[in-house]
Design a protein around this motif. Sequence first.
Motif, mmCIF file in Angstrom:
data_model
loop_
_atom_site.group_PDB
_atom_site.id
_atom_site.type_symbol
_atom_site.label_atom_id
_atom_site.label_comp_id
_atom_site.label_asym_id
_atom_site.label_seq_id
_atom_site.Cartn_x
_atom_site.Cartn_y
_atom_site.Cartn_z
ATOM 1 N N ARG A 12 113.154 68.609 35.579
ATOM 2 C CA ARG A 12 113.509 69.382 34.376
ATOM 3 C C ARG A 12 114.777 68.825 33.738
ATOM 4 N N LYS A 13 115.736 68.400 34.564
ATOM 5 C CA LYS A 13 116.961 67.807 34.015
ATOM 6 C C LYS A 13 116.653 66.480 33.320
ATOM 7 N N ILE A 14 115.780 65.688 33.901
ATOM 8 C CA ILE A 14 115.372 64.438 33.252
ATOM 9 C C ILE A 14 114.765 64.732 31.884
ATOM 10 N N LEU A 15 113.915 65.737 31.806
ATOM 11 C CA LEU A 15 113.304 66.103 30.523
ATOM 12 C C LEU A 15 114.359 66.541 29.509
ATOM 13 N N ARG A 16 115.365 67.287 29.965
ATOM 14 C CA ARG A 16 116.447 67.694 29.051
ATOM 15 C C ARG A 16 117.223 66.483 28.551
ATOM 16 N N LEU A 17 117.451 65.505 29.418
ATOM 17 C CA LEU A 17 118.134 64.277 28.999
ATOM 18 C C LEU A 17 117.303 63.529 27.961
ATOM 19 N N LEU A 18 115.996 63.430 28.203
ATOM 20 C CA LEU A 18 115.127 62.712 27.281
ATOM 21 C C LEU A 18 114.908 63.460 25.977
ATOM 22 N N GLN A 19 115.190 64.750 25.990
ATOM 23 C CA GLN A 19 115.101 65.529 24.754
ATOM 24 C C GLN A 19 116.158 65.040 23.758
ATOM 25 N N LYS A 20 117.284 64.586 24.283
ATOM 26 C CA LYS A 20 118.384 64.121 23.432
ATOM 27 C C LYS A 20 118.150 62.719 22.907
ATOM 28 N N LYS A 21 117.600 61.827 23.782
ATOM 29 C CA LYS A 21 117.348 60.450 23.356
ATOM 30 C C LYS A 21 116.497 59.737 24.398
ATOM 31 N N ASP A 22 115.835 58.660 23.982
ATOM 32 C CA ASP A 22 115.107 57.814 24.915
ATOM 33 C C ASP A 22 116.123 57.125 25.823
ATOM 34 N N MET A 23 115.736 56.919 27.075
ATOM 35 C CA MET A 23 116.654 56.325 28.044
ATOM 36 C C MET A 23 115.908 55.397 28.998
ATOM 37 N N THR A 24 116.628 54.432 29.558
ATOM 38 C CA THR A 24 116.075 53.597 30.622
ATOM 39 C C THR A 24 116.232 54.333 31.950
ATOM 40 N N ALA A 25 115.542 53.829 32.968
ATOM 41 C CA ALA A 25 115.654 54.438 34.302
ATOM 42 C C ALA A 25 117.090 54.375 34.802
ATOM 43 N N GLY A 26 117.773 53.276 34.528
ATOM 44 C CA GLY A 26 119.171 53.137 34.955
ATOM 45 C C GLY A 26 120.073 54.154 34.286
ATOM 46 N N GLU A 27 119.857 54.381 32.990
ATOM 47 C CA GLU A 27 120.657 55.378 32.270
ATOM 48 C C GLU A 27 120.398 56.774 32.821
ATOM 49 N N ILE A 28 119.149 57.042 33.139
ATOM 50 C CA ILE A 28 118.804 58.342 33.718
ATOM 51 C C ILE A 28 119.452 58.476 35.098
ATOM 52 N N ALA A 29 119.324 57.434 35.913
ATOM 53 C CA ALA A 29 119.869 57.472 37.274
ATOM 54 C C ALA A 29 121.379 57.697 37.267
ATOM 55 N N ASP A 30 122.064 57.173 36.255
ATOM 56 C CA ASP A 30 123.517 57.351 36.161
ATOM 57 C C ASP A 30 123.922 58.817 36.022
ATOM 58 N N GLN A 31 122.997 59.678 35.631
ATOM 59 C CA GLN A 31 123.287 61.096 35.424
ATOM 60 C C GLN A 31 123.102 61.926 36.695
ATOM 61 N N PHE A 32 122.678 61.262 37.783
ATOM 62 C CA PHE A 32 122.363 61.970 39.023
ATOM 63 C C PHE A 32 123.110 61.356 40.195
ATOM 64 N N ASN A 33 123.244 62.123 41.241
ATOM 65 C CA ASN A 33 123.852 61.651 42.470
ATOM 66 C C ASN A 33 122.770 61.473 43.536
ATOM 67 N N ILE A 34 121.670 60.841 43.131
ATOM 68 C CA ILE A 34 120.581 60.540 44.058
ATOM 69 C C ILE A 34 120.196 59.079 43.871
ATOM 70 N N SER A 35 119.400 58.556 44.787
ATOM 71 C CA SER A 35 119.071 57.130 44.758
ATOM 72 C C SER A 35 118.171 56.770 43.577
ATOM 73 N N LYS A 36 118.235 55.511 43.177
ATOM 74 C CA LYS A 36 117.377 55.027 42.094
ATOM 75 C C LYS A 36 115.898 55.111 42.468
ATOM 76 N N PRO A 37 115.519 54.823 43.712
ATOM 77 C CA PRO A 37 114.108 55.024 44.069
ATOM 78 C C PRO A 37 113.650 56.483 43.908
ATOM 79 N N SER A 38 114.542 57.434 44.179
ATOM 80 C CA SER A 38 114.189 58.853 43.980
ATOM 81 C C SER A 38 113.970 59.152 42.498
#
Length: 86
Positions: A12-38
């Motif tokens: 749901r947080k990923i969807l809220r981020l994408l609501q604001k703008k398109d993002m790469t996986a790296g940009e999305i991952a930077d918003q979380f404290n979990i691994s990139k594979p997750s």
Amino acid sequence: MVFKALADPTRRKILRLLQKKDMTAGEIADQFNISKPSISHHLNILKQSGLVLDERRGQFISYSLNMTVFQEIMSWFSEISGRKED
């Protein structure tokens, strides 16, 4: 599959981020404290459910919301709640 995808707070947080703008996986991952594979796993679930689209742009993949699916979901909710006018 859509409701399973929406059930997870990280997705749901990923969807809220994408609501604001398109993002790469790296940009999305930077918003979380979990691994990139997750993050990749969550993005795959969102893609499989149809909620997120991906598009290769050079060496990166850009993720965006699939607004068509969201519109279909809202229409369905309106129908079952009896608020849709024919």
